[in-house]
Design a protein around this motif. Sequence first.
Motif, PDB file in Angstrom:
ATOM      1  N   SER A 252       0.814  -1.214   0.000  1.00 11.15           N
ATOM      2  CA  SER A 252       0.000   0.000   0.000  1.00 11.15           C
ATOM      3  C   SER A 252       0.845   1.259   0.000  1.00 11.15           C
ATOM      4  O   SER A 252       0.396   2.304   0.441  1.00 11.15           O
ATOM      5  N   GLY A 253       2.087   1.178  -0.496  1.00  9.73           N
ATOM      6  CA  GLY A 253       2.931   2.353  -0.487  1.00  9.73           C
ATOM      7  C   GLY A 253       3.279   2.820   0.913  1.00  9.73           C
ATOM      8  O   GLY A 253       3.417   4.013   1.165  1.00  9.73           O
ATOM      9  N   LEU A 254       3.447   1.882   1.848  1.00  7.76           N
ATOM     10  CA  LEU A 254       3.740   2.224   3.240  1.00  7.76           C
ATOM     11  C   LEU A 254       5.195   2.666   3.358  1.00  7.76           C
ATOM     12  O   LEU A 254       6.105   1.961   2.929  1.00  7.76           O
ATOM     13  N   PHE A 255       5.403   3.817   3.976  1.00  6.60           N
ATOM     14  CA  PHE A 255       6.744   4.368   4.049  1.00  6.60           C
ATOM     15  C   PHE A 255       7.504   3.841   5.262  1.00  6.60           C
ATOM     16  O   PHE A 255       6.942   3.610   6.322  1.00  6.60           O
ATOM     17  N   ILE A 256       8.789   3.667   5.075  1.00  5.23           N
ATOM     18  CA  ILE A 256       9.668   3.140   6.116  1.00  5.23           C
ATOM     19  C   ILE A 256       9.922   4.232   7.151  1.00  5.23           C
ATOM     20  O   ILE A 256      10.350   5.330   6.811  1.00  5.23           O
TER      21      ILE A 256
ATOM     22  N   SER B  74       9.020   4.099   0.180  1.00  2.00           N
ATOM     23  CA  SER B  74       7.984   3.125   0.518  1.00  2.00           C
ATOM     24  C   SER B  74       8.486   1.717   0.265  1.00  2.00           C
ATOM     25  O   SER B  74       9.421   1.502  -0.518  1.00  2.00           O
ATOM     26  N   ALA B  75       7.858   0.765   0.924  1.00  2.00           N
ATOM     27  CA  ALA B  75       8.254  -0.635   0.799  1.00  2.00           C
ATOM     28  C   ALA B  75       7.061  -1.519   1.135  1.00  2.00           C
ATOM     29  O   ALA B  75       6.009  -1.045   1.578  1.00  2.00           O
ATOM     30  N   PHE B  76       7.222  -2.807   0.919  1.00  2.00           N
ATOM     31  CA  PHE B  76       6.241  -3.800   1.344  1.00  2.00           C
ATOM     32  C   PHE B  76       6.585  -4.220   2.772  1.00  2.00           C
ATOM     33  O   PHE B  76       7.723  -4.054   3.221  1.00  2.00           O
ATOM     34  N   ALA B  77       5.601  -4.754   3.489  1.00  2.00           N
ATOM     35  CA  ALA B  77       5.826  -5.048   4.898  1.00  2.00           C
ATOM     36  C   ALA B  77       5.226  -6.393   5.283  1.00  2.00           C
ATOM     37  O   ALA B  77       4.199  -6.817   4.737  1.00  2.00           O
ATOM     38  N   PHE B  78       5.882  -7.044   6.251  1.00  2.00           N
ATOM     39  CA  PHE B  78       5.480  -8.339   6.780  1.00  2.00           C
ATOM     40  C   PHE B  78       5.561  -8.301   8.309  1.00  2.00           C
ATOM     41  O   PHE B  78       6.144  -7.386   8.892  1.00  2.00           O
ATOM     42  N   ARG B  79       4.997  -9.312   8.945  1.00  2.00           N
ATOM     43  CA  ARG B  79       5.180  -9.443  10.389  1.00  2.00           C
ATOM     44  C   ARG B  79       6.647  -9.724  10.706  1.00  2.00           C
ATOM     45  O   ARG B  79       7.361 -10.348   9.909  1.00  2.00           O
ATOM     46  N   LEU B  80       7.089  -9.287  11.872  1.00  2.00           N
ATOM     47  CA  LEU B  80       8.487  -9.475  12.260  1.00  2.00           C
ATOM     48  C   LEU B  80       8.892 -10.948  12.260  1.00  2.00           C
ATOM     49  O   LEU B  80      10.023 -11.286  11.915  1.00  2.00           O
TER      50      LEU B  80
END
Length: 251
Positions: free
Chosen positions: A70-74, A195-201
């Motif tokens: 979703s275009g989530l920024f770091i 921005s990047a893609f993200a996952f659970r730790l």
Amino acid sequence: MARTGTIRIGYAVEAPFAFVDGQGQVTGESPAVARVIWQRLGIPRIEWVQTDFASLIPQLRAGRFDQIASGLFIRPDRQQLIAFTQPSLCLQAALLVRRGNSLHLHGLNDIANQEGVRLAVITGAVEGEDAARAGIPGDRILSFPTTDLALQGIRHNLADALALSAPTIKQLADALPDMQRTLPLSSPDTAAGCSAFAFRLADTQLRRQFDQGLDAYLGSDKHLQLLHAFGLGVEELPNRRQSSPQPVNSR
């Protein structure tokens, strides 16, 4: 996921990063890239989960979906909660204002220095933090859960400008005859962000698998063609020499 051949992906509507097209298909830069990578990795089915921007991280952590596209920024605070892939885009922020820009708003400092001028931001996005650093009082920073509601806020004189990433502001201004954009903001309180893609730790293997596919795809001819379809280009690509996500100040 490997057993079912399905990945669940969460997104929030904000073009050009993620939105639903006229045929009801989830699309945008982030979903389109995710679709390509998972197909290459042998995962044929995606279950899309739409939510508000502020709910993306909590719902990922709660297990409602497996990935954010979703275009989530770091951001450093977000890196404490979720695991980012390498950056896929790096962008400046911009302002959307009423046509004519009678208040002469070209940056956050212009809002801070005019008593009574109010800024709309999206709940959970970091433009609110940027605005506070620029000296805009908290009672003049109005949070809205969605872009549509923020636009209504401007039209009903609840706010005078909306701060978001420059590509989103451009698309809004192009589509709305009563609005216009300012130039991208470029000041110490609104540095370019990625921005990047993200996952659970805990999903280290899943993230690494996706990141490997992403590394092979970013900057390729097919990737550039995809970016152009959403009004983006090579100028938004991150520095490919960057080996890991870096903390940034943006959305």
